[in-house]
Scaffold this active site. Structure first.
Site, PDB file in Angstrom:
ATOM      1  N   LYS A 116       0.979  -0.984  -0.074  1.00 53.87           N
ATOM      2  CA  LYS A 116      -0.086   0.067  -0.075  1.00 53.87           C
ATOM      3  C   LYS A 116       0.702   1.582  -0.034  1.00 53.87           C
ATOM      4  CE  LYS A 116      -3.159  -1.383   3.404  1.00 53.87           C
ATOM      5  NZ  LYS A 116      -4.269  -1.053   3.819  1.00 53.87           N
ATOM      6  N   GLU A 199       0.177   7.752   8.076  1.00 53.41           N
ATOM      7  CA  GLU A 199      -0.913   8.633   7.399  1.00 53.41           C
ATOM      8  C   GLU A 199      -1.467   9.458   8.379  1.00 53.41           C
ATOM      9  OE1 GLU A 199      -2.232   5.989   3.709  1.00 53.41           O
ATOM     10  OE2 GLU A 199      -3.776   6.592   5.270  1.00 53.41           O
ATOM     11  N   HIS A 234     -13.021  -0.897  10.573  1.00 48.62           N
ATOM     12  CA  HIS A 234     -12.531  -0.628   9.132  1.00 48.62           C
ATOM     13  C   HIS A 234     -12.980  -1.780   8.166  1.00 48.62           C
ATOM     14  CE1 HIS A 234      -9.988   2.162  11.356  1.00 48.62           C
ATOM     15  NE2 HIS A 234      -9.313   1.521  11.886  1.00 48.62           N
ATOM     16  N   ARG A 290      -8.801  -7.269  -7.380  1.00 49.12           N
ATOM     17  CA  ARG A 290      -9.821  -8.533  -7.362  1.00 49.12           C
ATOM     18  C   ARG A 290     -11.262  -8.156  -7.516  1.00 49.12           C
ATOM     19  NH1 ARG A 290     -11.587  -7.457  -2.509  1.00 49.12           N
ATOM     20  NH2 ARG A 290     -10.180  -6.635  -0.989  1.00 49.12           N
TER      21      ARG A 290
HETATM   22  P1  ADP Z   1      -7.803  -2.330   4.167  1.00 49.27           P
HETATM   23  O1  ADP Z   1      -6.676  -2.653   2.859  1.00 49.27           O
HETATM   24  O2  ADP Z   1      -7.418  -3.136   5.274  1.00 49.27           O
HETATM   25  O3  ADP Z   1      -9.238  -2.267   3.615  1.00 49.27           O
HETATM   26  P2  ADP Z   1      -7.789   0.703   4.011  1.00 49.27           P
HETATM   27  O4  ADP Z   1      -6.237   1.097   3.699  1.00 49.27           O
HETATM   28  O5  ADP Z   1      -8.532   0.380   2.515  1.00 49.27           O
HETATM   29  O6  ADP Z   1      -7.373  -0.792   4.453  1.00 49.27           O
HETATM   30  O7  ADP Z   1      -8.509   1.251   4.758  1.00 49.27           O
HETATM   31  C1  ADP Z   1      -9.826   0.873   5.413  1.00 49.27           C
HETATM   32  C2  ADP Z   1     -10.703   1.750   6.012  1.00 49.27           C
HETATM   33  O8  ADP Z   1      -9.839   2.309   7.230  1.00 49.27           O
HETATM   34  C3  ADP Z   1     -10.962   3.042   5.221  1.00 49.27           C
HETATM   35  O9  ADP Z   1     -12.030   2.713   4.487  1.00 49.27           O
HETATM   36  C4  ADP Z   1     -11.239   3.942   6.375  1.00 49.27           C
HETATM   37  O10 ADP Z   1     -12.387   3.934   6.906  1.00 49.27           O
HETATM   38  C5  ADP Z   1     -10.122   3.472   7.120  1.00 49.27           C
HETATM   39  N1  ADP Z   1      -8.778   4.534   7.156  1.00 49.27           N
HETATM   40  C6  ADP Z   1      -7.663   4.085   6.311  1.00 49.27           C
HETATM   41  N2  ADP Z   1      -6.956   5.139   6.322  1.00 49.27           N
HETATM   42  C7  ADP Z   1      -7.383   6.084   7.029  1.00 49.27           C
HETATM   43  C8  ADP Z   1      -6.691   7.239   7.335  1.00 49.27           C
HETATM   44  N3  ADP Z   1      -5.704   7.907   7.103  1.00 49.27           N
HETATM   45  N4  ADP Z   1      -7.632   8.196   8.251  1.00 49.27           N
HETATM   46  C9  ADP Z   1      -8.874   7.619   8.503  1.00 49.27           C
HETATM   47  N5  ADP Z   1      -9.317   6.478   8.414  1.00 49.27           N
HETATM   48  C10 ADP Z   1      -8.780   5.615   7.486  1.00 49.27           C
END
Ligand code: ADP
Length: 441
Positions: A116, A199, A234, A290
């Site tokens: 990522k 982040e 999440h 995917r």
């Molecule tokens: P995964 O690959 O495990 O699904 P993601 O990076 O896509 O993880 O993030 C999943 C969720 O986590 C996002 O949809 C959001 O709700 C929360 N999230 C991710 N990054 C942040 C961030 N920087 N600030 C706030 N919430 C976040």
């Protein structure tokens, strides 16, 4: 076209792929963990092979056993579904080495996007905004420096994390010092790689994503957008298509960013570009290479069968470039086996009857066991109506008719969400459900 596809997955997605194969007149091979011998997906496949004992590690993540079954059965392609090995570049490479088509992008593309932090660097290079943060860092002092620069709260994420796991909100340097090694260790165990990155934590944002499909000649189709802001830990719980909050101008911007991201990738197949949307700005979050759990809301608004199309594109069929028009509004809720505190509930589905007016995608039938080894998804319940308001009303009726006994579920929460004025007015963000449940962030 393929003659026989091995499905390297279980449950509802395995059945979903079997349905698509039936439509294309392709024979199916299921692989299963010992304990799932009598599952629906095993019964409905043309052939089935046991690939190991019950844990995911020794069955659905067991690359060698799955490939052995594929070769024994004479399959010519492997569909990984979602989860398990769906974004495992090594597995995709091993399939190719065995002469099998992996239904997904090339191993190198999977590898780039599974990291990522690397994917964010790529997005930045393509001129797409990313959430402010740093690249993967291995030393605590550098992380502290980045966090101080970003300003707390920050999010520490495993570079190879997924499924909502491997991320933690940190509100002070004290927490960073304490949590850093724990998260690193968790990442090493869960994702076999301890790289982490920081982040800025967005205190209010919406999760919006674009479904894309690209063929071997580089023709790109954008298949609409989805909103998936309602999440617990999440993980998505309610998904909608389209993302009703977007104005025409915002949607055009989102699609332009999607094109920018795709233009530098040698991509073949279905994929999802995920963004966080805050203060009218899109920030690229990650790309899933995917089929998504929530693909069906897109099927309902575009009228396409995404799994059939995905298989056709993997077999070399070409598509026309463009943006697919969508109609109406679709909502999916995930009915999960859930105990107090959001934990997985296990046990027997003594009663399991669902409303017939909705689309229901499930891998279970009455009398089945929800096992402790796999995920919590019992069924996806989907509706489509001309408007979001009507879709919510229909879903409310559907949920009233769900009869499920024997295990704890999130049915009451789903019913509660649909009745909330703020949900109905679409005033939600990614923290909405955590607030509702009283979770600590
Ligand atoms: P995964 O690959 O495990 O699904 P993601 O990076 O896509 O993880 O993030 C999943 C969720 O986590 C996002 O949809 C959001 O709700 C929360 N999230 C991710 N990054 C942040 C961030 N920087 N600030 C706030 N919430 C976040």
């Amino acid at each position: 076209m393929f003659k026989k596809i091995l499905i390297a997955n279980r449950g509802e997605v395995a059945l979903r792929i079997i349905r698509a194969c039936h439509q294309l007149n392709i024979a199916t091979v299921a692989v299963y963990a010992q304990v799932e011998q009598t599952s629906l997906f095993v019964q409905q496949a043309d052939e089935a092979y046991c690939i190991g004992p019950n844990t995911a590690q020794s069955s659905y993540l067991n690359r060698e056993a799955i490939l052995m079954a594929a070769l024994l059965s004479g399959a010519d392609a492997v569909h990984p579904g979602y989860g398990f090995l769906a974004e495992d570049a090594l597995f995709a490479k091993m399939c190719a080495e065995c002469g099998l088509t992996f239904i997904g992008p090339q191993p190198a593309t999977i590898a780039l996007l599974a990291d990522k932090a690397a994917a964010k660097t790529y997005a930045h290079k393509q001129g797409v905004p990313v959430i402010p943060g740093g690249s993967a860092l291995k030393d605590e002092a550098a992380l502290r420096q980045t966090a101080a620069y970003l300003g707390y709260p920050v999010m520490l994420k495993a570079s190879f994390g997924g499924g909502g796991k491997g991320m933690r909100v940190l509100s002070s340097e004290h927490e960073l010092r304490h949590q850093y090694h724990l998260i690193q260790e968790e990442a090493r165990q869960a994702f076999l790689n301890d790289a982490v990155y920081l982040e800025k934590y967005l205190t209010s944002a919406r999760h919006i994503e674009v479904q894309v499909l690209q063929d071997q000649a580089g023709h790109l189709q954008l298949l609409g957008d989805r909103e998936c802001s309602l999440q617990r830990n999440h993980q998505k719980v309610v998904e909608e298509s389209p993302a009703a909050i977007l104005t025409t101008v915002e949607r055009a911007k989102l699609y332009q960013l999607a094109r920018q991201l795709m233009s530098g990738l040698d991509y073949v197949g279905l994929g999802t570009l995920e963004f966080l949307f805050a203060e009218h700005q899109f920030y690229f979050l990650e790309m899933n290479t995917r089929l998504q759990v929530e693909h069906a809301v897109t099927e309902m608004t575009t009228g396409m069968d995404l799994v059939v199309t995905q298989i056709e594109v993997a077999a070399g069929q070409l598509i026309k470039s463009g943006t697919k028009t969508f109609k109406g509004h679709a909502i999916e809720v995930r009915l999960n086996a859930q105990a107090e505190g959001g934990l997985l509930a296990t046990g027997k589905l003594e009663t399991f009857r669902l409303f017939t007016g909705a689309r229901v995608d499930t891998g279970y039938q009455e009398g089945d066991q929800i096992l402790p080894y796999y995920d919590a998804l019992v069924a996806k319940i989907l509706v489509k109506q001309p408007t979001r308001k009507k879709a919510i009303e229909k879903l409310q009726r559907c949920l009233q008719h769900v009869q499920i006994k024997g295990i704890g579920t999130n049915l009451a929460t789903l019913t509660q969400i649909m009745a909330l004025p703020n949900y109905q007015a679409n005033l939600v963000d990614i923290h909405f459900l955590a607030h509702l449940a009283g979770d600590a962030q």
